[in-house]
Scaffold this motif. Structure first.
Motif, PDB file in Angstrom:
ATOM      1  N   GLU A   1       0.832  -1.225   0.000  1.00  0.00           N
ATOM      2  CA  GLU A   1       0.000   0.000   0.000  1.00  0.00           C
ATOM      3  C   GLU A   1       0.858   1.264   0.000  1.00  0.00           C
ATOM      4  OE1 GLU A   1      -3.047  -0.132   3.034  1.00  0.00           O
ATOM      5  OE2 GLU A   1      -3.702  -2.098   2.273  1.00  0.00           O
ATOM      6  N   ILE A   2       1.998   1.207   0.683  1.00  0.00           N
ATOM      7  CA  ILE A   2       2.902   2.379   0.675  1.00  0.00           C
ATOM      8  C   ILE A   2       3.413   2.606  -0.750  1.00  0.00           C
ATOM      9  CG2 ILE A   2       5.050   3.379   1.563  1.00  0.00           C
ATOM     10  CD1 ILE A   2       4.700   1.581   4.062  1.00  0.00           C
ATOM     11  N   PHE A   3       3.815   1.516  -1.410  1.00  0.00           N
ATOM     12  CA  PHE A   3       4.281   1.643  -2.806  1.00  0.00           C
ATOM     13  C   PHE A   3       3.165   2.226  -3.680  1.00  0.00           C
ATOM     14  CE2 PHE A   3       8.344  -0.534  -4.107  1.00  0.00           C
ATOM     15  CZ  PHE A   3       8.842  -0.750  -2.838  1.00  0.00           C
ATOM     16  N   ALA A   4       1.954   1.699  -3.493  1.00  0.00           N
ATOM     17  CA  ALA A   4       0.845   2.114  -4.369  1.00  0.00           C
ATOM     18  C   ALA A   4       0.427   3.555  -4.115  1.00  0.00           C
ATOM     19  CB  ALA A   4      -0.346   1.178  -4.175  1.00  0.00           C
TER      20      ALA A   4
ATOM     21  N   ALA B   1       1.497 -12.407  -1.773  1.00  0.00           N
ATOM     22  CA  ALA B   1       1.213 -11.108  -2.369  1.00  0.00           C
ATOM     23  C   ALA B   1       2.007  -9.980  -1.722  1.00  0.00           C
ATOM     24  CB  ALA B   1      -0.273 -10.822  -2.248  1.00  0.00           C
ATOM     25  N   GLY B   2       2.979 -10.305  -0.906  1.00  0.00           N
ATOM     26  CA  GLY B   2       3.628  -9.267  -0.110  1.00  0.00           C
ATOM     27  C   GLY B   2       4.731  -8.485  -0.794  1.00  0.00           C
TER      28      GLY B   2
ATOM     29  N   ALA C   1       4.850  -8.422  -7.880  1.00  0.00           N
ATOM     30  CA  ALA C   1       3.408  -8.649  -8.051  1.00  0.00           C
ATOM     31  C   ALA C   1       3.001  -8.450  -9.507  1.00  0.00           C
ATOM     32  CB  ALA C   1       2.629  -7.683  -7.158  1.00  0.00           C
ATOM     33  N   GLY C   2       2.167  -9.333  -9.999  1.00  0.00           N
ATOM     34  CA  GLY C   2       1.631  -9.192 -11.352  1.00  0.00           C
ATOM     35  C   GLY C   2       2.607  -9.520 -12.464  1.00  0.00           C
ATOM     36  N   GLU C   3       3.812  -9.977 -12.115  1.00  0.00           N
ATOM     37  CA  GLU C   3       4.797 -10.317 -13.147  1.00  0.00           C
ATOM     38  C   GLU C   3       4.458 -11.669 -13.760  1.00  0.00           C
ATOM     39  OE1 GLU C   3       7.522  -8.764 -14.373  1.00  0.00           O
ATOM     40  OE2 GLU C   3       7.060  -6.982 -13.178  1.00  0.00           O
TER      41      GLU C   3
ATOM     42  N   ASN D   1       6.649 -13.519 -15.246  1.00  0.00           N
ATOM     43  CA  ASN D   1       7.768 -14.388 -14.859  1.00  0.00           C
ATOM     44  C   ASN D   1       8.492 -13.763 -13.662  1.00  0.00           C
ATOM     45  OD1 ASN D   1      10.028 -15.952 -14.589  1.00  0.00           O
ATOM     46  ND2 ASN D   1      10.381 -16.149 -16.795  1.00  0.00           N
ATOM     47  N   PRO D   2       7.974 -14.000 -12.442  1.00  0.00           N
ATOM     48  CA  PRO D   2       8.553 -13.315 -11.273  1.00  0.00           C
ATOM     49  C   PRO D   2      10.011 -13.681 -11.008  1.00  0.00           C
ATOM     50  CG  PRO D   2       6.791 -14.841 -10.604  1.00  0.00           C
ATOM     51  CD  PRO D   2       6.794 -14.805 -12.098  1.00  0.00           C
ATOM     52  N   VAL D   3      10.422 -14.901 -11.370  1.00  0.00           N
ATOM     53  CA  VAL D   3      11.813 -15.277 -11.108  1.00  0.00           C
ATOM     54  C   VAL D   3      12.756 -14.506 -12.031  1.00  0.00           C
ATOM     55  CG1 VAL D   3      13.491 -17.166 -11.056  1.00  0.00           C
ATOM     56  CG2 VAL D   3      11.172 -17.531 -10.216  1.00  0.00           C
ATOM     57  N   GLU D   4      12.340 -14.310 -13.277  1.00  0.00           N
ATOM     58  CA  GLU D   4      13.157 -13.533 -14.219  1.00  0.00           C
ATOM     59  C   GLU D   4      13.265 -12.083 -13.734  1.00  0.00           C
ATOM     60  OE1 GLU D   4      14.860 -14.979 -16.424  1.00  0.00           O
ATOM     61  OE2 GLU D   4      15.715 -13.092 -17.128  1.00  0.00           O
ATOM     62  N   ARG D   5      12.160 -11.564 -13.281  1.00  0.00           N
ATOM     63  CA  ARG D   5      12.161 -10.188 -12.737  1.00  0.00           C
ATOM     64  C   ARG D   5      13.065 -10.119 -11.507  1.00  0.00           C
ATOM     65  NH1 ARG D   5      12.348  -5.218 -12.844  1.00  0.00           N
ATOM     66  NH2 ARG D   5      11.150  -3.974 -11.372  1.00  0.00           N
ATOM     67  N   TRP D   6      12.937 -11.118 -10.640  1.00  0.00           N
ATOM     68  CA  TRP D   6      13.784 -11.181  -9.437  1.00  0.00           C
ATOM     69  C   TRP D   6      15.261 -11.164  -9.839  1.00  0.00           C
ATOM     70  CZ3 TRP D   6      17.540 -14.660  -8.121  1.00  0.00           C
ATOM     71  CH2 TRP D   6      18.031 -14.568  -6.809  1.00  0.00           C
ATOM     72  N   ARG D   7      15.581 -11.977 -10.861  1.00  0.00           N
ATOM     73  CA  ARG D   7      16.977 -12.081 -11.303  1.00  0.00           C
ATOM     74  C   ARG D   7      17.487 -10.729 -11.816  1.00  0.00           C
ATOM     75  NH1 ARG D   7      19.360 -16.898 -13.604  1.00  0.00           N
ATOM     76  NH2 ARG D   7      17.325 -17.735 -14.100  1.00  0.00           N
ATOM     77  N   ASN D   8      16.666 -10.049 -12.600  1.00  0.00           N
ATOM     78  CA  ASN D   8      17.074  -8.739 -13.134  1.00  0.00           C
ATOM     79  C   ASN D   8      17.307  -7.732 -12.019  1.00  0.00           C
ATOM     80  OD1 ASN D   8      16.938  -9.609 -15.758  1.00  0.00           O
ATOM     81  ND2 ASN D   8      14.807  -8.938 -16.044  1.00  0.00           N
ATOM     82  N   ILE D   9      16.402  -7.720 -11.054  1.00  0.00           N
ATOM     83  CA  ILE D   9      16.539  -6.776  -9.931  1.00  0.00           C
ATOM     84  C   ILE D   9      17.823  -7.091  -9.157  1.00  0.00           C
ATOM     85  CG2 ILE D   9      15.535  -6.029  -7.736  1.00  0.00           C
ATOM     86  CD1 ILE D   9      12.754  -6.569  -8.929  1.00  0.00           C
ATOM     87  N   PHE D  10      18.057  -8.368  -8.914  1.00  0.00           N
ATOM     88  CA  PHE D  10      19.266  -8.765  -8.165  1.00  0.00           C
ATOM     89  C   PHE D  10      20.518  -8.301  -8.913  1.00  0.00           C
ATOM     90  CE2 PHE D  10      21.646 -12.712  -6.283  1.00  0.00           C
ATOM     91  CZ  PHE D  10      22.396 -11.872  -5.473  1.00  0.00           C
ATOM     92  N   GLU D  11      20.547  -8.517 -10.216  1.00  0.00           N
ATOM     93  CA  GLU D  11      21.743  -8.128 -10.980  1.00  0.00           C
ATOM     94  C   GLU D  11      21.970  -6.620 -10.937  1.00  0.00           C
ATOM     95  OE1 GLU D  11      24.120 -10.022 -11.625  1.00  0.00           O
ATOM     96  OE2 GLU D  11      22.905 -11.745 -11.047  1.00  0.00           O
ATOM     97  N   GLN D  12      20.879  -5.858 -10.955  1.00  0.00           N
ATOM     98  CA  GLN D  12      21.035  -4.387 -10.870  1.00  0.00           C
ATOM     99  C   GLN D  12      21.650  -3.969  -9.535  1.00  0.00           C
ATOM    100  OE1 GLN D  12      17.080  -2.775 -11.304  1.00  0.00           O
ATOM    101  NE2 GLN D  12      16.859  -3.689 -13.329  1.00  0.00           N
TER     102      GLN D  12
END
Ligand code: S3P
Length: 173
Positions: A51-54, A117-118, A123-125, A127-138
């Motif tokens: 909710e803070i993000f939103a 959902a936390g 959320a809503g991705e 492919n959440p693992v691919e997104r996770w991987r990209n965020i980690f690499e950044q």
């Protein structure tokens, strides 16, 4: 622990689902110091993180997070940060004065752990693992910048990892 001295400080950083909270809680118990999860502190004071993000945006969340980290390191104990805390230069500056452990984890292990959902950034991705991987690499360079010890959580039991980290912390000044 003498009552006049603050407890020792140890900070855990790393990507989402690396085990920061579960390892941190165990390490705190082993070192007999308080445990703080900055995400939980923020949620207790300001409401659920999605909710803070939103409603206020990620930048606002990072400011709340920086304040929560400043308070937690001043209090001492074992402190687990949210995965993106290292994005913020002010937060990184707070960490430079304290022993920091970087918990890494493989994408394969994360696949088994993420869900629910936390986590607004996943959320809503499709492919959440691919997104996770990209965020980690950044963020990897920032984790490495603040870390004094790196521990992979993909395979070993959390208890063994916690024992290794507690033993390492006892040897620090
Ligand atoms: C975030 C990670 C979350 C939480 C927030 C943002 C991130 O914490 O702070 O959803 O930017 O990686 P966990 O690492 O405990 O999931």
């Amino acid at each position: 622990m003498s009552s006049s001295e603050p407890p020792l400080t140890l900070v855990l950083v790393g990507p989402m689902a690396a085990g920061k909270t579960s390892v941190g809680r165990k390490v705190a118990r082993m070192l007999d110091v308080p445990f703080t999860d900055t995400d939980k502190r923020i949620a207790a004071a300001h409401g659920p993180i999605p909710e803070i993000f939103a409603s206020r945006g990620e930048q606002h969340f990072r400011e709340l997070e920086r304040d929560a980290v400043a308070t937690a390191v001043a209090e001492g104990g074992v402190i687990s940060l949210g995965g993106g805390a290292v994005i913020d230069a002010g937060t990184r500056a707070l960490l430079h004065r304290h022993p920091v452990v970087f918990l890494t984890v493989s994408a394969e292990a994360v696949e088994r752990r993420i869900g629910g959902a936390g986590r607004p950034l996943l959320a809503g991705e499709e492919n959440p693992v691919e997104r996770w991987r990209n965020i980690f690499e950044q963020r990897r360079g920032w984790y490495e910048e603040v870390a004094d010890l790196t521990v992979d959580t993909s395979r070993r039991p959390m208890r063994a990892l916690a024992e290794q980290i507690a033993a390492w912390r006892r040897k620090q000044q």
